[in-house]
Scaffold this motif. Structure first.
Motif, short mmCIF file in Angstrom:
data_model
loop_
_atom_site.label_atom_id
_atom_site.label_comp_id
_atom_site.label_asym_id
_atom_site.label_seq_id
_atom_site.Cartn_x
_atom_site.Cartn_y
_atom_site.Cartn_z
N ARG A 132 0.84 -1.20 0.00
CA ARG A 132 0.00 0.00 0.00
C ARG A 132 0.87 1.25 0.00
O ARG A 132 1.95 1.27 0.57
N GLN A 133 0.38 2.29 -0.63
CA GLN A 133 1.07 3.56 -0.68
C GLN A 133 1.02 4.24 0.69
O GLN A 133 0.12 3.97 1.49
N ASN A 168 -1.87 -3.33 -3.84
CA ASN A 168 -1.09 -2.18 -4.29
C ASN A 168 -2.01 -0.99 -4.58
O ASN A 168 -2.27 -0.66 -5.73
N THR A 222 -2.27 5.86 1.40
CA THR A 222 -3.32 4.89 1.70
C THR A 222 -3.26 4.49 3.17
O THR A 222 -4.29 4.43 3.85
#
Length: 128
Positions: free
Chosen positions: A70-71, A127, A74
């Motif tokens: 995950r970013q 992702n 996020t």
């Protein structure tokens, strides 16, 4: 998987509602489906749960374990959603909530008889 710790007299009465709020936050921020709920509650005796000064007996620790990918934005959105929803729906002040996200590579996860990097049928994106 989410692990939640708190003093049993405060945690036990709100477990179902807190699980709903956590899942709501994870659905909103991560896009997880409702049926992807894996919450473990660890209610503790007050004598077994030391916490920082300035906190109340409602102090709750939430550990979110997930596959990496995950970013940053996020993950920050998840943390902020948890603070906001828990306060709004359960009345627990953000000062009484501690959140930690623990990420592991997909190959370190095992479920349904395979490792996380072998799974091809997840109903959500990692992702994001």
């Amino acid at each position: 998987m989410v692990v939640i710790y708190g003093i049993k007299e405060h945690l036990n009465p709100i477990k179902a509602d807190l699980s709903d709020v956590i899942q709501q936050s994870m659905t909103q921020a991560l896009g997880l489906p409702e049926d992807k709920r894996a919450h473990r509650f660890i209610p503790l005796d007050k004598s077994d749960f030391y916490y920082p000064s300035g906190r109340s007996d409602a102090y709750t620790v939430i550990e979110v374990n997930m596959m990496e990918g995950r970013q940053v934005d996020t993950k920050k959105a998840l943390i902020k959603a948890l603070f906001s929803h828990i306060e709004a729906q359960l009345g627990i002040s953000p000062v009484d909530i501690e959140i930690t996200i623990k990420e592991q590579p997909a190959h370190c996860w095992g479920f349904r008889g395979m490792t996380g990097d072998e799974v091809a049928d997840l109903k959500y994106k990692v992702n994001v």
